[in-house]
Motif scaffolding. Structure first.
Motif, short mmCIF file in Angstrom:
data_model
loop_
_atom_site.label_atom_id
_atom_site.label_comp_id
_atom_site.label_asym_id
_atom_site.label_seq_id
_atom_site.Cartn_x
_atom_site.Cartn_y
_atom_site.Cartn_z
N LEU A 177 -15.13 15.03 0.04
CA LEU A 177 -15.62 14.15 -1.01
C LEU A 177 -14.75 14.28 -2.26
O LEU A 177 -14.38 13.28 -2.88
CB LEU A 177 -17.07 14.48 -1.33
CG LEU A 177 -17.71 13.71 -2.49
CD1 LEU A 177 -17.62 12.21 -2.27
CD2 LEU A 177 -19.16 14.15 -2.68
N TYR A 178 -14.42 15.52 -2.64
CA TYR A 178 -13.56 15.74 -3.80
C TYR A 178 -12.21 15.03 -3.61
O TYR A 178 -11.72 14.33 -4.50
CB TYR A 178 -13.31 17.23 -4.00
CG TYR A 178 -14.50 18.03 -4.48
CD1 TYR A 178 -15.54 17.42 -5.18
CD2 TYR A 178 -14.58 19.40 -4.24
CE1 TYR A 178 -16.62 18.16 -5.62
CE2 TYR A 178 -15.65 20.15 -4.69
CZ TYR A 178 -16.68 19.53 -5.37
OH TYR A 178 -17.75 20.26 -5.82
N GLU A 179 -11.59 15.21 -2.47
CA GLU A 179 -10.25 14.66 -2.23
C GLU A 179 -10.28 13.13 -2.21
O GLU A 179 -9.39 12.48 -2.78
CB GLU A 179 -9.70 15.21 -0.91
CG GLU A 179 -9.41 16.71 -0.96
CD GLU A 179 -9.05 17.28 0.39
OE1 GLU A 179 -9.09 16.51 1.40
OE2 GLU A 179 -8.74 18.49 0.47
N GLU A 180 -11.28 12.55 -1.55
CA GLU A 180 -11.36 11.09 -1.47
C GLU A 180 -11.65 10.48 -2.84
O GLU A 180 -11.11 9.42 -3.20
CB GLU A 180 -12.45 10.68 -0.48
CG GLU A 180 -12.63 9.18 -0.30
CD GLU A 180 -11.42 8.49 0.32
OE1 GLU A 180 -11.41 7.25 0.37
OE2 GLU A 180 -10.48 9.20 0.76
N THR A 181 -12.47 11.14 -3.64
CA THR A 181 -12.77 10.64 -4.97
C THR A 181 -11.52 10.58 -5.84
O THR A 181 -11.26 9.58 -6.53
CB THR A 181 -13.83 11.53 -5.64
OG1 THR A 181 -15.04 11.47 -4.88
CG2 THR A 181 -14.12 11.05 -7.06
N VAL A 221 -7.16 7.08 -8.39
CA VAL A 221 -5.76 6.77 -8.70
C VAL A 221 -5.32 5.48 -8.02
O VAL A 221 -4.70 4.60 -8.65
CB VAL A 221 -4.85 7.95 -8.28
CG1 VAL A 221 -3.37 7.56 -8.42
CG2 VAL A 221 -5.15 9.17 -9.14
N GLU A 222 -5.64 5.30 -6.74
CA GLU A 222 -5.15 4.15 -5.99
C GLU A 222 -5.87 2.86 -6.37
O GLU A 222 -5.23 1.80 -6.46
CB GLU A 222 -5.30 4.39 -4.49
CG GLU A 222 -4.36 5.47 -3.96
CD GLU A 222 -4.41 5.58 -2.44
OE1 GLU A 222 -4.95 4.66 -1.79
OE2 GLU A 222 -3.90 6.59 -1.91
N PHE A 223 -7.15 2.92 -6.59
CA PHE A 223 -7.91 1.70 -6.86
C PHE A 223 -8.29 1.56 -8.34
O PHE A 223 -8.32 0.46 -8.87
CB PHE A 223 -9.18 1.64 -6.00
CG PHE A 223 -8.90 1.54 -4.53
CD1 PHE A 223 -8.60 0.33 -3.95
CD2 PHE A 223 -8.91 2.67 -3.73
CE1 PHE A 223 -8.32 0.22 -2.60
CE2 PHE A 223 -8.63 2.59 -2.37
CZ PHE A 223 -8.34 1.36 -1.81
N VAL A 225 -9.57 22.07 -7.45
CA VAL A 225 -9.89 22.09 -6.02
C VAL A 225 -9.44 20.82 -5.31
O VAL A 225 -9.34 20.78 -4.09
CB VAL A 225 -11.40 22.30 -5.79
CG1 VAL A 225 -11.82 23.66 -6.31
CG2 VAL A 225 -12.21 21.21 -6.46
N ALA A 226 -9.14 19.75 -6.07
CA ALA A 226 -8.61 18.52 -5.49
C ALA A 226 -7.97 17.72 -6.62
O ALA A 226 -8.39 17.81 -7.77
CB ALA A 226 -9.71 17.70 -4.82
N SER A 227 -6.92 16.94 -6.29
CA SER A 227 -6.24 16.16 -7.33
C SER A 227 -5.48 15.00 -6.71
O SER A 227 -5.21 14.99 -5.50
CB SER A 227 -5.28 17.04 -8.15
OG SER A 227 -4.20 17.48 -7.33
N ALA A 228 -5.14 14.03 -7.54
CA ALA A 228 -4.29 12.91 -7.15
C ALA A 228 -3.61 12.38 -8.39
O ALA A 228 -4.13 12.51 -9.51
CB ALA A 228 -5.12 11.80 -6.48
N GLY A 229 -2.43 11.79 -8.23
CA GLY A 229 -1.69 11.25 -9.36
C GLY A 229 -1.03 12.35 -10.17
O GLY A 229 -0.84 13.49 -9.71
N ASP A 230 -0.67 12.01 -11.40
CA ASP A 230 0.00 12.96 -12.29
C ASP A 230 -1.03 13.64 -13.19
O ASP A 230 -1.77 12.98 -13.91
CB ASP A 230 1.02 12.23 -13.17
CG ASP A 230 2.15 11.63 -12.34
OD1 ASP A 230 2.48 12.22 -11.30
OD2 ASP A 230 2.66 10.56 -12.73
N LEU A 257 -10.83 12.42 -15.25
CA LEU A 257 -10.02 11.21 -15.10
C LEU A 257 -9.12 11.08 -16.32
O LEU A 257 -9.59 11.14 -17.46
CB LEU A 257 -10.91 9.98 -14.96
CG LEU A 257 -11.88 9.98 -13.78
CD1 LEU A 257 -12.83 8.79 -13.87
CD2 LEU A 257 -11.12 9.95 -12.45
N CYS A 258 -7.82 10.90 -16.08
CA CYS A 258 -6.84 10.77 -17.15
C CYS A 258 -6.25 9.36 -17.13
O CYS A 258 -5.88 8.86 -16.07
CB CYS A 258 -5.72 11.79 -16.99
SG CYS A 258 -6.31 13.50 -16.88
#
Length: 511
Positions: A161-165, A170-172, A192-197, A249-250
């Motif tokens: 859930l963390y990773e998908e969120t 970032v993608e949508f 524990v999970a991240s995406a983007g910069d 969220l950044c």
């Protein structure tokens, strides 16, 4: 200026009509020299008559656009013809103070005894583009939030859930970066999970405060030159009555986290926290599902309210102003028929151009008209087809197959109608068809609609070309409801087929 205008065979009455026109109107000769500007044009460009008359028209165009403008102007002079506003191509104008603005330009040629004279109608579309941008941002925000809730419902465990969120954000959501942090056993903040910069956790930053206080935290970094982040939000995620992690969220867009966005993010965080609880108690997922239905209802409500507002603005200002101009041109045409018949053709073409623009705006008003709650889907699609093809040499039918009920919640019926309406408009614009058939097939779980035409067909893909959002919008609408949408084209003609559930994908059965 009066002598300049009369030199092109335009009498005082025509000039009075042009002077009273709401949009900016510029007149220029075969040498592309300005010899007329109405008061609206002087206001739009921030100039006086003396600064415009006798000057080349390219003073109204930014220097960097001069080559493109010259090419368009040369093509026009080679083959003079009316160019109606409302096309896909927009231009830029420049004011005296150097500021630029997007504009829509219509050209109407008038052939006088002194040669070609052209009337350019110029409309500053800054507000329209801003309204469209706000609507796109609103749609993206709600679609992102709906996908957050999809992740909540579908996740198998907290880590997935963390990773998908983070990925969805970032993608949508087009956030600069997203990450989920928690406090390690030694009290240190860990990701524990991240995406983007992401710049990484900051001690004392919004994530730390959200975990410490158990409430959302927001930071403004617009004065911080060490980072590309302008705004950040950290939303605590609770389980067992305490904040166990925080979604951060950044954004590299300023002022994104306004009151409305904060309320929606905190509602999603509420759902998120329920999901964490549900990994130990699955029956609590039912409440999360109900929240998605509410998000869908709010999305539809926000879209329809924005459509209604834009329609009201267009009707109150543009349509009524154009109707007045059309009426005055009709009166002028009758007077010219007796006093100066050699000018009647030019005025007739000008009136036809105004009528064409008015017709286009009336089509837009119908397309933007909010959906009336409780109206049968078949009736709404019949009304849409009747309006869409009223002046098109095409036959159409709307049929209901089977004995199933067409009753849908208002928010789902609205989305189904908007998909069908967009499909009919696409047929009118692109299919070159002679007949279109709309087949509605209800079943126990939902309603399927097929829009079938006998036109030229299209490649079997739902992916849009650059600048063409129709198919993608239909797919997004179907996805939001928990349904599906696909485009089929195996030979002549094409079929746009979609299905929406009766209760929305938010309602799930928990095993």
């Amino acid at each position: 200026m009066s002598n300049d205008v009369r030199r092109h065979g335009i009498d005082a009455m025509t000039r009075a009509i042009l002077d009273a026109a709401g949009p900016a109107v510029i007149g220029f000769d075969e040498q592309a020299r300005i010899d007329y500007a109405n008061p609206a044009a002087l206001t739009t460009f921030g100039r006086t008559e003396d600064e415009l008359l006798g000057r080349p028209i390219d003073i109204l165009v930014p220097e960097e656009d001069a080559a493109l403008h010259l090419g368009n102007l040369s093509a026009y002079f080679a083959h003079p013809g009316a160019r109606n506003r409302g096309g896909h191509e927009l231009f830029r104008g420049i004011r005296k103070d150097g500021t630029t603005f997007p504009c829509d330009i219509g050209l109407t040629p008038a052939f006088t005894d002194d040669g070609l004279w052209t009337i350019a109608t110029i409309v500053d579309v800054t507000e329209q583009l801003a309204a469209a941008a706000r609507l796109r941002e609103l749609n993206r925000s709600y679609l992102t939030l709906a996908r957050f809730n999809d992740a909540i419902v579908r996740a198998a465990d907290a880590q997935s859930l963390y990773e998908e969120t983070c990925r969805v954000a970032v993608e949508f959501g087009r956030f600069h970066g997203a990450w989920i942090g928690r406090l390690a056993p030694d009290g240190a903040l860990e990701v524990v999970a991240s995406a983007g910069d992401i710049d990484g956790p900051r001690e004392g930053g919004p994530t730390t405060r959200a975990l410490r206080d158990g409430t959302a935290a927001y930071d403004d970094y617009r004065d911080d030159t060490s980072t590309s982040i302008l705004d950040a939000a950290a939303i605590p995620l609770h389980c067992g009555g305490r904040a166990v992690s925080a979604l951060t969220l950044c954004s590299d867009r300023p002022h994104l986290f306004d009151e409305g966005m904060r309320a929606l993010l905190e509602a999603v965080a509420h759902n998120f926290s329920f999901a964490l609880e549900a990994f130990d108690s699955r029956d609590r997922l039912e409440e999360v599902a109900a929240q998605r239905t509410e998000l869908l209802r709010r999305l539809v409500l926000a879209q329809e309210e924005e459509r209604g507002r834009i329609a009201a603005d267009v009707h109150d200002d543009s349509v009524q102003a154009l109707a007045a101009v059309d009426l005055r041109l009709g009166l002028l045409r009758r007077r010219i028929h007796e006093a100066a018949p050699e000018l009647e053709d030019g005025v007739a073409r000008l009136q036809d151009s105004v009528s064409s623009v008015t017709t286009g705006l009336r089509h837009l008003l119908f397309d933007l008209e909010p959906v009336v709650p409780g109206v049968d889907l078949a009736k709404m699609l019949r009304d849409a087809a009747d309006h869409t093809f009223v002046h098109v040499p095409m036959t159409w039918t709307v049929e209901v197959e089977g004995e199933g009920s067409l009753d849908l919640p208002d928010e789902l019926a609205t989305q189904a109608f908007r998909i069908g309406q967009e499909a009919l408009i696409n047929v009118r614009k692109h299919a070159r068809a002679t007949h279109v058939r709309v087949l509605i097939t209800p079943d126990d779980e939902g309603v399927e609609v097929a829009v079938i035409d006998d036109g030229v067909g299209v490649p079997p893909t739902i992916e849009p070309r650059a600048g063409h959002r129709g198919l993608a919008t239909m797919l997004d609408r179907a996805t939001i409801t928990g349904g599906w949408c696909r485009l089929e084209s195996d030979g002549p003609g094409s079929t746009l087929r979609f299905w929406v559930p009766r209760r929305g994908s938010a309602v799930v059965t928990v095993s």
